[in-house]
Structure formats: C-alpha cells, structure tokens
Design a protein around this motif. Sequence first.
Motif, PDB file in Angstrom:
ATOM      1  N   THR A 240       0.830  -1.205   0.000  1.00  0.00           N
ATOM      2  CA  THR A 240       0.000   0.000   0.000  1.00  0.00           C
ATOM      3  C   THR A 240       0.862   1.253   0.000  1.00  0.00           C
ATOM      4  OG1 THR A 240      -1.699  -1.211   1.225  1.00  0.00           O
ATOM      5  CG2 THR A 240      -1.846   1.198   1.229  1.00  0.00           C
ATOM      6  N   GLU A 243       2.356   1.740  -3.344  1.00  0.00           N
ATOM      7  CA  GLU A 243       1.386   2.311  -4.278  1.00  0.00           C
ATOM      8  C   GLU A 243       1.246   3.816  -4.049  1.00  0.00           C
ATOM      9  OE1 GLU A 243      -2.208   0.188  -3.769  1.00  0.00           O
ATOM     10  OE2 GLU A 243      -1.505  -1.639  -4.778  1.00  0.00           O
ATOM     11  N   THR A 246       4.255   5.498  -5.383  1.00  0.00           N
ATOM     12  CA  THR A 246       4.169   5.510  -6.853  1.00  0.00           C
ATOM     13  C   THR A 246       3.247   6.619  -7.327  1.00  0.00           C
ATOM     14  OG1 THR A 246       4.545   3.119  -6.871  1.00  0.00           O
ATOM     15  CG2 THR A 246       3.645   4.110  -8.868  1.00  0.00           C
TER      16      THR A 246
END
Length: 355
Positions: A240, A243, A246
């Motif tokens: 998580t 992500e 990112t």
Amino acid sequence: MSSADNKRTVIVGIFTFLAIVILVAGIFMLAGQQKRLISTITVTAIFDDVAGLRTGNNIWFSGVKIGTIKSINLYGDSQVEVVMNIEEKVQQFIRKNASARISSESFIGNKNIVIDGGSQPAAPIEDGDRITAVSPLNTDDLMEKLQQNNENLVAITGDFKQLTSRLVKGEGTVGALLTDTTMAQDFRNVVANLQRTSQSTVNASNSLSAFTNKLNSPGGLANQLATDKEVFQQLKNSMTQLEEATASTSEITENLRTASSRLNNNNSAVGVLLNDQQFAKQLQSTMQNLETGTEKLDQNMEALQNNFLLRGFFRRKAKEEAKQKEQQQILPAPQQVQPKDTTQLEFKPSILQKN
C-alpha cells in the motif's frame, strides 16, 4: 433226409440268424445316431444360405450333440428352411431368443448347426418354435480374402527384399548408419549428448525440488507468507505504501513535466531567459556594460580621493574608521538579540559612538 442236408440246413440257419442280428443291431445303431428312438421336438430356422448343409447332419449345443437335421426346404424367394429334431431333455436349456449358425466339424469336414442357448430371462423353446438364424461365413469369400492377403504378403515381401538390398548397399540414411563408420560415430556422439542432457535435466529437477523444499520449510519466506498472517499484513501494508509512493512519484513527474513545459514557453520570464537568444545577447551586453561602468566608477572614486578638495573628507572618514576599530577591540562583544520576527540584528559600534 440225410445228415448232410441237415448239416447244411443248420449252417444256413446260423448264417441267417447272424445276418438278422447284424441287421437289427445296425438298425438300432443307425436309429441311435439319428435320434430316431428318442423323444424329440421340432425347431426350425430360416437361412439365406446353408453352405452345403445336408439332412441328417448333427446339431450341437455347448459342444454336446443334441439332435439332427430332419429336412431342408426352400423358403420364400431365395431362403432355406432347416427343420431340426432336438432331444426333449435339453429343451429347458434352450431359450426362445436362441440363435442357430452353420459351422464345420473341420476345415473341410461336414457342416453342422451350432445353437447358442440365449439369455436366462427368456422362456424355453417349445415344439414348432422358430429361432433366429445367423448367416454362415462364405467359404468362397474366405478364400478370396485369403488370396488377397497372399498377394499383399508377396508385395510386402518384395518391398522388404528391396529395402534390405538397399540397406546392404549402404543407400539411404539407415544404410549409411549401418555402413559408414563416421556417421555411426556421429550418431553415437548424439546419443551420448542426449544422455548427458537428460542427466543434466534430472540434476536440475532435483535441485529445483530441493529449492522448493527449502521454500516450504518452516521459517522460510514462502512458508511465512503462506501461514503467518502478521507477515502477510506487513507485506500488504508495504505494498500500500509503495502504491502511495508511486502515486506521489507520478504527481511529481507530472509537476516536473508542467514546469518544463512552462520553461520551454517563451511567454514566461524564465522561458525567455532560456529560449530567447536575442534577449540573452541583450542581457549579456548589459552585463558587460555594467562591468565596464563599475570599473569606470572605481576609477572616478580613486580620482576623487586624490582631489585636493575632497582629500580632507576622506582623511576624516579614515580616522573615524580607525577609532571604531579601536573601540571594537576594547569593548566586549554585545550579545545578539533574537526578536520575535526571527530577524537577526547585527551589533554596530557606530550607534554607541553616536550616543
């Protein structure tokens, strides 16, 4: 009557008696073979071709002779009706769904009929019943097929003879393998390489099996991922966060792309500085002019210091600066005050001197 006539009469009587005995025995024997003296029932079957079957031929059931053929009659347009005498004592073993087929006692022997008993749920046959007939194998067709097989066998034998002849002469790949020692050695090398490859494959498979066993051993990463919920939750949280990082990286990249597009735009100040060559030349010329003006200003200031009208002013200023340096060396260095607006003020001795 003389004794000779009596002797002849006795001999004739004896021979006559023996002939009658032999005749009666033959009749009984023939009647036994033909089932003439045994209680029988009559059963019929319709055949398309009886293949040389004759009246009086035997009827077999499970390898046991149970009757004889009573008569053979033409039936319909081209069929043949066979009437069979079957012993009454075997009636209970033959069912109504039984079938009759023509067989031979040997390859060139007499024809006979073989009865298959049928299934148990069916009722036993009765006198006058008709059972199903199975068409016999035609001997002419059999001989024709046998002749065709013989011809095929002769052709195969000829092809095999030609093949072996070519192999002996060394023609073709197989012939070369049999006669060419170099090719045979190459073939052996290929087989050896295949064996080594298969052994390498087995070793790799064993290594892979050992590696998977280590992965599945308690305490390993794969085992913890499969069984430990805490490790799985940590991994999930890390994914998580990755992500989110990112997404932030994507946002930063978009911002950089927007900023770079603005830098490449000639309508902004930075864009003009980076992209407008004419403006860059003008700015470079201005900086050169400023540098030249600064040099000239330094020269003018030096000329003013040497001027007799302003020489006294500059001397007094130099004395004041010397006194300020002496006072800074005598007086302790004051502490700097930190104002609320976090702006640092530098201590100036010239202020104390004026006070």
